[in-house]
Design a protein around this motif. Structure first.
Motif, mmCIF file in Angstrom:
data_model
loop_
_atom_site.group_PDB
_atom_site.id
_atom_site.type_symbol
_atom_site.label_atom_id
_atom_site.label_comp_id
_atom_site.label_asym_id
_atom_site.label_seq_id
_atom_site.Cartn_x
_atom_site.Cartn_y
_atom_site.Cartn_z
ATOM 1 N N HIS A 6 -130.271 12.028 -22.428
ATOM 2 C CA HIS A 6 -130.116 10.951 -23.240
ATOM 3 C C HIS A 6 -130.884 9.812 -23.031
ATOM 4 O O HIS A 6 -131.035 9.389 -22.005
ATOM 5 C CB HIS A 6 -128.687 10.584 -23.576
ATOM 6 N N GLY A 7 -131.624 9.331 -23.874
ATOM 7 C CA GLY A 7 -132.619 7.993 -23.828
ATOM 8 C C GLY A 7 -133.835 8.319 -23.168
ATOM 9 O O GLY A 7 -134.586 7.563 -22.631
ATOM 10 N N ASN A 8 -134.125 9.883 -23.080
ATOM 11 C CA ASN A 8 -135.420 9.983 -22.653
ATOM 12 C C ASN A 8 -135.556 9.783 -21.203
ATOM 13 O O ASN A 8 -136.653 9.387 -20.595
ATOM 14 C CB ASN A 8 -136.616 9.408 -23.188
ATOM 15 N N ASN A 23 -127.143 7.863 -14.153
ATOM 16 C CA ASN A 23 -127.384 7.966 -15.397
ATOM 17 C C ASN A 23 -127.052 6.919 -16.212
ATOM 18 O O ASN A 23 -127.716 6.122 -16.990
ATOM 19 C CB ASN A 23 -126.556 9.103 -15.792
ATOM 20 N N ALA A 24 -125.764 6.209 -15.779
ATOM 21 C CA ALA A 24 -125.305 5.027 -16.672
ATOM 22 C C ALA A 24 -126.307 3.916 -16.284
ATOM 23 O O ALA A 24 -126.722 3.140 -17.305
ATOM 24 C CB ALA A 24 -123.812 4.723 -16.093
ATOM 25 N N LEU A 25 -126.639 3.558 -15.183
ATOM 26 C CA LEU A 25 -127.496 2.553 -14.718
ATOM 27 C C LEU A 25 -128.760 2.555 -15.521
ATOM 28 O O LEU A 25 -129.554 1.695 -16.151
ATOM 29 C CB LEU A 25 -127.854 2.515 -13.344
ATOM 30 N N GLN A 48 -130.566 0.225 -18.737
ATOM 31 C CA GLN A 48 -131.971 -0.199 -18.741
ATOM 32 C C GLN A 48 -132.746 0.145 -19.901
ATOM 33 O O GLN A 48 -133.626 -0.685 -20.665
ATOM 34 C CB GLN A 48 -132.581 0.213 -17.521
ATOM 35 N N VAL A 49 -132.586 1.311 -20.151
ATOM 36 C CA VAL A 49 -133.237 2.119 -21.177
ATOM 37 C C VAL A 49 -132.905 1.360 -22.702
ATOM 38 O O VAL A 49 -133.895 1.148 -23.619
ATOM 39 C CB VAL A 49 -133.117 3.597 -21.399
ATOM 40 N N LEU A 50 -131.812 0.983 -22.863
ATOM 41 C CA LEU A 50 -131.200 0.630 -24.185
ATOM 42 C C LEU A 50 -132.063 -0.747 -24.403
ATOM 43 O O LEU A 50 -131.877 -1.186 -25.663
ATOM 44 C CB LEU A 50 -129.603 0.180 -23.686
ATOM 45 N N ARG A 100 -132.515 2.871 -34.317
ATOM 46 C CA ARG A 100 -131.961 4.025 -34.917
ATOM 47 C C ARG A 100 -131.328 4.919 -33.842
ATOM 48 O O ARG A 100 -130.314 5.520 -34.390
ATOM 49 C CB ARG A 100 -133.291 4.848 -35.503
ATOM 50 N N GLU A 101 -131.569 5.005 -32.451
ATOM 51 C CA GLU A 101 -130.991 5.483 -31.561
ATOM 52 C C GLU A 101 -129.679 4.853 -31.114
ATOM 53 O O GLU A 101 -129.118 5.288 -29.959
ATOM 54 C CB GLU A 101 -131.837 5.917 -30.701
ATOM 55 N N ARG A 102 -129.978 3.478 -31.077
ATOM 56 C CA ARG A 102 -129.093 2.571 -30.190
ATOM 57 C C ARG A 102 -127.720 2.957 -30.317
ATOM 58 O O ARG A 102 -126.893 3.150 -29.232
ATOM 59 C CB ARG A 102 -129.183 1.220 -30.534
#
Length: 344
Positions: free
Chosen positions: A132-134, A314-316, A320-322, A328-330
């Motif tokens: 998720h999040g590329n 993955n969480a970290l 950052q990606v957020l 639309r994906e947030r």
């Protein structure tokens, strides 16, 4: 009676011959340790130890080559601990070969055998996955010989190149070729040529230097996007080399456990028909720290149990990606982040 005496003589002769073989093996091992081990004083100490055990008859109880190898390993490790150092039982062991160099590849016969094995193992590239999040996830279980594995590395990095962040999982990686370390690191360092490490070989008084290559084939991941490297206590040797050197230039964030602590490149030496001495003949030198990770391991930036390292990284990465995600994906990604953090 005559047959009994003849049998006894044959048994005695066999025992005497085997004792002579063991003495010759110990002598050759001692020579190789003295001449080749990266630290001369420690090599001499180990050589003296195995010769002393031979004089005391401590090898008489080894009835098989495998038992003999275990005893020799225990004695040299007791004299000087080094996780790369061992004597191994290898039936019909191959003759000594020159140690690898940055410019010299492996002999043709070995190259063919290693290529077939490498294909079966997919050259240690276990998985490439888009999270998720590329966020790209690469699981790499070894740094296979660069001569034959560069194409696999290029394919894996091409698949990863468009990611917004990357997680490289080295938790089950026990090492390999430092040339492959430099090759893979090059995809994370963009168009700059960076001095990654040196390896010094005492016996030859020679230093091999390893640099990133801006001209690697395929697509660079880039020098600025976040990269997380997962480690465990099993992460070892060349996997530590990759982690330590990229951590030193602050290119990666290391998540997991302190690594195994083996920084001495090895060379195999045949000391008997079925025995190989694996001897550390070099030491790694980082151009920034001027040291290495031998005995201490690579310390993580984010310490966590290895079985939770992927979830944590993955969480970290997702957090950052957020910061730059499509609105639309947030909500979807925020929900995924909450799940990850709850799992921790």
């Amino acid at each position: 009676m005559r047959k009994f005496l003849l049998a006894a003589v044959m048994i005695f002769s066999a025992i005497t011959a085997r004792a002579a073989d063991k003495a010759a093996t110990v002598d050759l091992l001692a020579q190789r340790l003295s001449d080749k081990y990266i630290y001369a004083d420690e090599g001499g100490k180990m050589a003296a130890a195995v010769r002393d055990h031979l004089r005391k008859g401590d090898y008489d109880k080894a009835s098989t080559d495998a038992e003999f190898a275990e005893l020799l390993t225990a004695h040299i490790q007791a004299a000087h601990p080094d996780k790369h150092l061992s004597v191994r039982f290898v039936p019909n062991a191959l003759p000594d070969r020159p140690r690898p160099s940055p410019t010299q590849g492996m002999p043709a016969e070995m190259r063919q055998r290693m290529t077939e094995f490498g294909k079966y193992m997919n050259f240690s590239f276990e998985k490439v996955e888009r999270l998720h999040g590329n966020i790209m996830y690469l699981k790499l279980n070894g740094f296979f010989e660069a001569d034959i594995a560069k194409a696999a590395a290029t394919a894996a990095m091409n698949l990863s190149a468009n990611g917004n962040a990357m997680i490289i999982d080295l938790r089950d990686n026990h090492g390999g070729d430092p040339r492959m370390v430099a090759h893979l690191a090059s995809y994370l360092l963009g168009d700059k040529k960076i001095h990654l490490s040196d390896i010094y070989y005492r016996a030859d008084n020679e230093t091999n230097s390893f640099w990133s290559d801006p001209a690697v084939p395929g697509a660079h991941f880039g020098a600025d996007k976040p990269v997380y490297v997962l480690t465990s206590g099993e992460t070892f040797s060349a996997a530590e080399d990759f982690t330590y050197n990229l951590q030193a230039i602050k290119r990666i964030t290391v998540v997991g456990e302190t690594t195994g602590g083996g920084a001495h490149p090895i060379q195999p030496f045949r000391i008997d028909t079925n025995l190989i001495a694996v001897i550390p003949v070099g030491r790694s030198i980082n151009p920034i720290t001027k040291g290495d990770w031998e005995g201490s391991g690579v310390k993580p930036d984010v310490a966590i149990a290895s079985d939770k390292a992927l979830v944590k990284a993955n969480a970290l990465a997702l957090r950052q990606v957020l910061q730059n995600v499509d609105p639309r994906e947030r909500s979807v990604l925020e929900k995924k982040l909450a799940e990850l953090e709850a799992a921790l």
